[in-house]
Design a protein around this motif. Structure first.
Motif, short mmCIF file in Angstrom:
data_model
loop_
_atom_site.label_atom_id
_atom_site.label_comp_id
_atom_site.label_asym_id
_atom_site.label_seq_id
_atom_site.Cartn_x
_atom_site.Cartn_y
_atom_site.Cartn_z
N UNK A 71 16.23 7.07 -0.97
CA UNK A 71 15.20 7.45 -0.17
C UNK A 71 15.41 6.48 1.07
N UNK A 72 15.97 6.97 2.17
CA UNK A 72 15.88 6.38 3.31
C UNK A 72 14.82 5.71 3.86
N UNK A 73 14.78 4.40 4.20
CA UNK A 73 13.76 3.65 4.59
C UNK A 73 13.22 2.68 3.70
N UNK A 74 13.55 2.78 2.44
CA UNK A 74 13.17 1.86 1.41
C UNK A 74 14.18 0.51 1.47
N UNK A 75 13.45 -0.41 1.38
CA UNK A 75 14.18 -2.19 1.45
C UNK A 75 14.21 -2.72 0.19
N UNK A 76 13.12 -2.35 -0.76
CA UNK A 76 13.17 -3.18 -2.06
C UNK A 76 12.06 -2.11 -2.86
N UNK A 77 12.51 -2.37 -4.22
CA UNK A 77 11.58 -1.70 -5.29
C UNK A 77 11.39 -2.76 -6.39
N UNK A 78 10.06 -2.53 -6.94
CA UNK A 78 9.97 -3.47 -8.18
C UNK A 78 9.08 -2.29 -9.15
N UNK A 79 9.91 -2.03 -10.23
CA UNK A 79 9.39 -1.10 -11.25
C UNK A 79 8.65 -1.57 -12.28
N UNK A 80 7.49 -1.28 -12.49
CA UNK A 80 6.47 -1.85 -13.77
C UNK A 80 5.98 -1.13 -14.55
N UNK A 81 6.83 -0.84 -15.64
CA UNK A 81 6.46 0.10 -16.90
C UNK A 81 5.20 -0.19 -17.51
N UNK A 82 4.46 1.01 -17.78
CA UNK A 82 3.08 0.69 -18.38
C UNK A 82 3.23 0.48 -19.78
N UNK A 83 2.35 -0.45 -20.20
CA UNK A 83 2.41 -0.82 -21.87
C UNK A 83 1.34 -0.51 -22.29
N UNK A 84 1.01 0.00 -23.54
CA UNK A 84 -0.19 0.03 -24.32
C UNK A 84 -0.46 -1.05 -25.05
N UNK A 85 -1.33 -2.25 -24.94
CA UNK A 85 -1.65 -3.26 -25.77
C UNK A 85 -2.87 -3.11 -26.56
#
Length: 85
Positions: A71-85
């Motif tokens: 997607x145009x305009x994005x400079x950085x992403x950080x993906x955080x998967x959800x965990x079930x503890x």
């Protein structure tokens, strides 16, 4: 591809930094991607926070790399998967 009902689903939050003034446009564009359940522009160190789901961790990775990061305009992403503890 979205997971079928009754199947295991991987959820994640994707934290996105954008170019100045592009947060609203990025959030709107990303919200239309299959697998994205919510995309909102926010304040703070990140400009957009996305909630996404996929049928596997690999499918989630493909969603982020092939669809979200293009997607145009994005400079950085950080993906955080959800965990079930």
């Amino acid at each position: 591809m979205l997971p079928e009902e009754g199947r295991s689903v991987v959820h994640a939050y994707i934290l996105i930094q954008t170019e100045v003034g592009k947060a609203a446009q990025v959030a709107t564009t990303i919200s239309e991607i299959a697998g994205v359940t919510k995309a909102e522009d926010v304040t703070g160190p990140y400009d957009v926070i996305v909630r996404a789901e996929a049928e596997s961790v690999d499918a989630l990775g493909r969603l982020v790399v092939a669809r979200v990061q293009s997607v145009d305009g994005i400079t950085r992403t950080l993906t955080c998967p959800v965990v079930n503890i």
